[in-house]
Scaffold this motif. Sequence first.
Motif, short mmCIF file in Angstrom:
data_model
loop_
_atom_site.label_atom_id
_atom_site.label_comp_id
_atom_site.label_asym_id
_atom_site.label_seq_id
_atom_site.Cartn_x
_atom_site.Cartn_y
_atom_site.Cartn_z
N PRO A 52 9.06 0.15 3.49
CA PRO A 52 9.78 1.39 4.11
C PRO A 52 9.69 2.42 3.70
O PRO A 52 8.71 2.33 2.68
CB PRO A 52 10.78 0.89 2.71
CG PRO A 52 10.16 -0.01 1.93
CD PRO A 52 9.69 -0.46 3.04
N THR A 53 9.97 3.53 3.13
CA THR A 53 10.19 5.16 2.92
C THR A 53 10.84 5.38 1.83
O THR A 53 11.72 5.63 2.30
CB THR A 53 9.85 5.74 3.92
OG1 THR A 53 9.42 6.12 4.83
CG2 THR A 53 9.94 7.55 3.96
N PHE A 54 10.09 5.54 0.63
CA PHE A 54 10.43 6.31 -0.11
C PHE A 54 10.84 7.38 -0.44
O PHE A 54 9.95 8.19 0.19
CB PHE A 54 9.63 5.80 -0.92
CG PHE A 54 10.73 5.96 -2.83
CD1 PHE A 54 11.10 5.83 -3.31
CD2 PHE A 54 9.62 7.72 -3.72
CE1 PHE A 54 11.26 5.28 -4.43
CE2 PHE A 54 10.33 7.82 -5.14
CZ PHE A 54 11.29 6.83 -5.41
N ASP B 28 18.21 -0.28 -3.92
CA ASP B 28 18.62 0.04 -2.83
C ASP B 28 18.67 -0.80 -2.18
O ASP B 28 16.98 -1.04 -0.97
CB ASP B 28 18.46 1.49 -2.32
CG ASP B 28 18.76 2.50 -3.47
OD1 ASP B 28 18.16 1.99 -4.37
OD2 ASP B 28 19.49 3.34 -3.64
N SER B 29 19.46 -1.59 -0.93
CA SER B 29 19.42 -1.56 0.51
C SER B 29 18.22 -0.81 1.59
O SER B 29 17.40 -2.29 1.91
CB SER B 29 20.57 -2.31 1.19
OG SER B 29 20.91 -1.18 1.04
N LYS B 30 17.99 0.10 1.28
CA LYS B 30 17.33 0.36 2.30
C LYS B 30 16.13 0.83 1.99
O LYS B 30 14.60 0.39 2.22
CB LYS B 30 17.36 2.30 2.38
CG LYS B 30 17.00 2.37 1.01
CD LYS B 30 17.58 4.87 1.27
CE LYS B 30 17.13 5.12 -0.09
NZ LYS B 30 17.38 6.42 -0.10
N VAL C 271 0.68 -1.59 -0.19
CA VAL C 271 -0.02 -0.35 0.13
C VAL C 271 0.72 0.99 -0.28
O VAL C 271 1.96 1.59 0.99
CB VAL C 271 -0.60 -0.04 1.37
CG1 VAL C 271 -1.94 1.76 1.40
CG2 VAL C 271 -1.48 -1.06 1.34
N ILE C 272 0.23 2.49 -0.93
CA ILE C 272 1.51 3.28 -1.29
C ILE C 272 0.63 4.78 -0.37
O ILE C 272 -0.53 4.14 -0.96
CB ILE C 272 1.43 3.58 -2.36
CG1 ILE C 272 2.35 2.71 -2.90
CG2 ILE C 272 2.94 5.07 -2.61
CD1 ILE C 272 3.05 2.58 -4.51
#
Length: 257
Positions: free
Chosen positions: A107-109, A99-101, A34-35
């Motif tokens: 995660p937060t883009f 990217d690993s993050k 979900v974005i």
Amino acid sequence: MKTNFKFLAIITFLGLFLHSCSSDDDSPLVNAPVISNFEYGEGSTHSTDQVAYKGSDIHLEAEINSEATVSSITLSIRAHDLTPGDGEIDWDFEQVFTDSKYLAINPTFHEHIDIPANIPAGEYHIELTVTDKLGNSTEVEEHIQILDFITLSDISIDTAVVRGDDFHTEFMINAVNGIHNITVDVHADGVTPGSGEVEWDYEEEFEDGYHEQTEVEFHEHIDVPVTAPAGEYHIIFTVEDEDGNTKEYETHIDVTA
């Protein structure tokens, strides 16, 4: 005995089959990512006004809620029915982020994307797609206005002038960062001075009444020497803002005897 054994075998098989089906039905389903809270705008201020500027960058940020680990995030930016002008190019941007993050759960883009300075101003289409390791994907689509730092409009400039007279120039300037100065450059296009004539090559910088203004009308009258050779002259108006961005407008004027 054989009949009883067959009956028990059938009962056992049916029990195992039904248990297997029940286990399959009870297995949890993994929902697609979900974005949320997708924001974007001018990069230098982390603006959320959905406006950015040519030659600068776009700030983009979104929260991603994912039950499975994210495998990739794809960002695309494309022009919406824009035709490049002279010296401009189509901008068709796409990048896949691994990217690993981002290869994580929830995660937060957050990215800043450089905007070319030589693309058409106007509306651009943004698409952000998040895919998890199970193949589930979700996308959001938005729009952003990409504008010039400096725009010129309502341009009115004389196309001919008698030497010894002056010509009128007038146009509106909108400069997001404020005007630093305006330069007017006039030079001849293949004009050779005759007897009693003197080559005319004019350049002047205007600041008074314009410096630091974000919206102003440029209105000036340029004197043409009586000794200037008749012919076609090239005029370049250059507006520079307080951040060093420039905008040029070019035209021609006929000087007559």
